[in-house]
Design a protein around this motif. Structure first.
Motif, PDB file in Angstrom:
ATOM      1  N   THR A  68       0.818  -1.196  -0.085  1.00  0.00           N
ATOM      2  CA  THR A  68      -0.027   0.005  -0.026  1.00  0.00           C
ATOM      3  C   THR A  68       0.936   1.160  -0.033  1.00  0.00           C
ATOM      4  O   THR A  68       1.606   1.314   0.691  1.00  0.00           O
ATOM      5  CB  THR A  68      -0.816   0.148   1.244  1.00  0.00           C
ATOM      6  OG1 THR A  68      -0.070  -0.118   2.413  1.00  0.00           O
ATOM      7  CG2 THR A  68      -1.969  -1.180   1.212  1.00  0.00           C
ATOM      8  N   HIS A  69       0.220   2.184  -0.848  1.00  0.00           N
ATOM      9  CA  HIS A  69       1.069   3.471  -0.923  1.00  0.00           C
ATOM     10  C   HIS A  69      -0.174   4.500  -1.269  1.00  0.00           C
ATOM     11  O   HIS A  69      -0.929   4.288  -1.544  1.00  0.00           O
ATOM     12  CB  HIS A  69       1.989   3.553  -2.142  1.00  0.00           C
ATOM     13  CG  HIS A  69       3.049   2.597  -2.060  1.00  0.00           C
ATOM     14  ND1 HIS A  69       4.166   2.288  -1.292  1.00  0.00           N
ATOM     15  CD2 HIS A  69       3.215   1.372  -2.892  1.00  0.00           C
ATOM     16  CE1 HIS A  69       4.999   1.353  -1.215  1.00  0.00           C
ATOM     17  NE2 HIS A  69       4.460   0.615  -2.323  1.00  0.00           N
ATOM     18  N   CYS A 116       4.680   9.617  -0.419  1.00  0.00           N
ATOM     19  CA  CYS A 116       4.032   8.635   0.139  1.00  0.00           C
ATOM     20  C   CYS A 116       4.040   8.531   1.430  1.00  0.00           C
ATOM     21  O   CYS A 116       5.505   8.614   2.248  1.00  0.00           O
ATOM     22  CB  CYS A 116       4.555   7.193  -0.259  1.00  0.00           C
ATOM     23  SG  CYS A 116       3.513   5.798   0.501  1.00  0.00           S
ATOM     24  N   GLN A 118       3.544   6.734   3.932  1.00  0.00           N
ATOM     25  CA  GLN A 118       3.716   5.435   4.561  1.00  0.00           C
ATOM     26  C   GLN A 118       5.438   5.018   4.619  1.00  0.00           C
ATOM     27  O   GLN A 118       6.045   4.576   5.377  1.00  0.00           O
ATOM     28  CB  GLN A 118       3.009   4.225   4.188  1.00  0.00           C
ATOM     29  CG  GLN A 118       3.333   3.186   5.189  1.00  0.00           C
ATOM     30  CD  GLN A 118       2.252   2.100   4.744  1.00  0.00           C
ATOM     31  OE1 GLN A 118       1.358   1.678   5.800  1.00  0.00           O
ATOM     32  NE2 GLN A 118       1.872   1.813   3.540  1.00  0.00           N
ATOM     33  N   HIS A 119       6.024   5.456   3.383  1.00  0.00           N
ATOM     34  CA  HIS A 119       7.261   5.329   3.292  1.00  0.00           C
ATOM     35  C   HIS A 119       8.251   6.433   2.950  1.00  0.00           C
ATOM     36  O   HIS A 119       9.409   6.518   2.470  1.00  0.00           O
ATOM     37  CB  HIS A 119       7.466   4.332   1.808  1.00  0.00           C
ATOM     38  CG  HIS A 119       6.559   2.943   2.310  1.00  0.00           C
ATOM     39  ND1 HIS A 119       5.640   2.882   1.752  1.00  0.00           N
ATOM     40  CD2 HIS A 119       6.818   1.977   3.006  1.00  0.00           C
ATOM     41  CE1 HIS A 119       4.690   1.876   1.841  1.00  0.00           C
ATOM     42  NE2 HIS A 119       5.794   1.187   2.854  1.00  0.00           N
ATOM     43  N   MET A 131      10.289   7.839   0.179  1.00  0.00           N
ATOM     44  CA  MET A 131       9.384   7.700  -1.015  1.00  0.00           C
ATOM     45  C   MET A 131       8.961   8.905  -1.516  1.00  0.00           C
ATOM     46  O   MET A 131       7.794   9.159  -0.871  1.00  0.00           O
ATOM     47  CB  MET A 131       8.271   6.393  -0.915  1.00  0.00           C
ATOM     48  CG  MET A 131       7.724   5.999  -2.172  1.00  0.00           C
ATOM     49  SD  MET A 131       6.463   4.992  -1.728  1.00  0.00           S
ATOM     50  CE  MET A 131       5.848   4.505  -3.245  1.00  0.00           C
TER      51      MET A 131
HETATM   52 CU   LIG Z   1       4.615   3.915  -0.022  1.00  0.00          CU
END
Ligand SMILES: [Cu+2]
Length: 139
Positions: A68-69, A116, A118-119, A131
């Motif tokens: 997931t991104h 992103c 999350q990253h 990211m």
């Molecule tokens: Cu991501």
């Protein structure tokens, strides 16, 4: 039918098949010019930076098997994000995994930054890290 004849026949069928595959383009959609694709990979955007002209489209395409991104616009100028980050760096409320795609038409020139949540990170002295990506739109 001799073995040799059988093989040459098979080669002809394969050649014809290949020719048909190359000659038929039923993908539809907008023409390749005016739209560029950015792959959403684990865990980076490819390419990292992309150059387009005002009025062109960026299509983000989640690679097969991607976790997931999301795509969050940061700073100014901004574009419509895909996903949200309610509390920057802390509470992320939606992500997307393959198969998924998202497109934005960039009408105005400028350098658009995104990441992103999350990253990647945002808000540091050197801008987005991890990211993250950039869309450079020429007039
Ligand atoms: Cu991501």
């Amino acid at each position: 039918m001799t073995s040799r004849y059988r093989w040459s026949l098979l080669a002809g069928v394969v050649a014809l098949w290949g020719g048909l595959a190359c000659g038929s383009d039923s993908s539809g959609g907008p023409p390749a010019s005016g739209r560029k694709t950015v792959l959403v990979d684990n865990n980076d955007f490819q390419p990292l930076s992309v150059n387009i002209n005002a009025g062109d489209t960026i299509l983000w395409s989640w690679s097969a098997g991607s976790i997931t991104h999301n795509i969050l616009s940061t700073g100014a100028p901004a574009f419509a994000s895909r996903g949200t980050n309610a509390v920057p760096g802390v509470l992320d409320t939606d992500y997307f995994s393959a198969p998924e795609s998202y497109q934005v038409i960039f009408g105005a020139a400028g350098t658009y930054e995104y990441y992103c949540s999350q990253h990647g990170t945002t808000g540091g002295p050197t801008g987005n890290t991890g990211m993250q990506g950039t869309v450079v739109v020429s007039p």
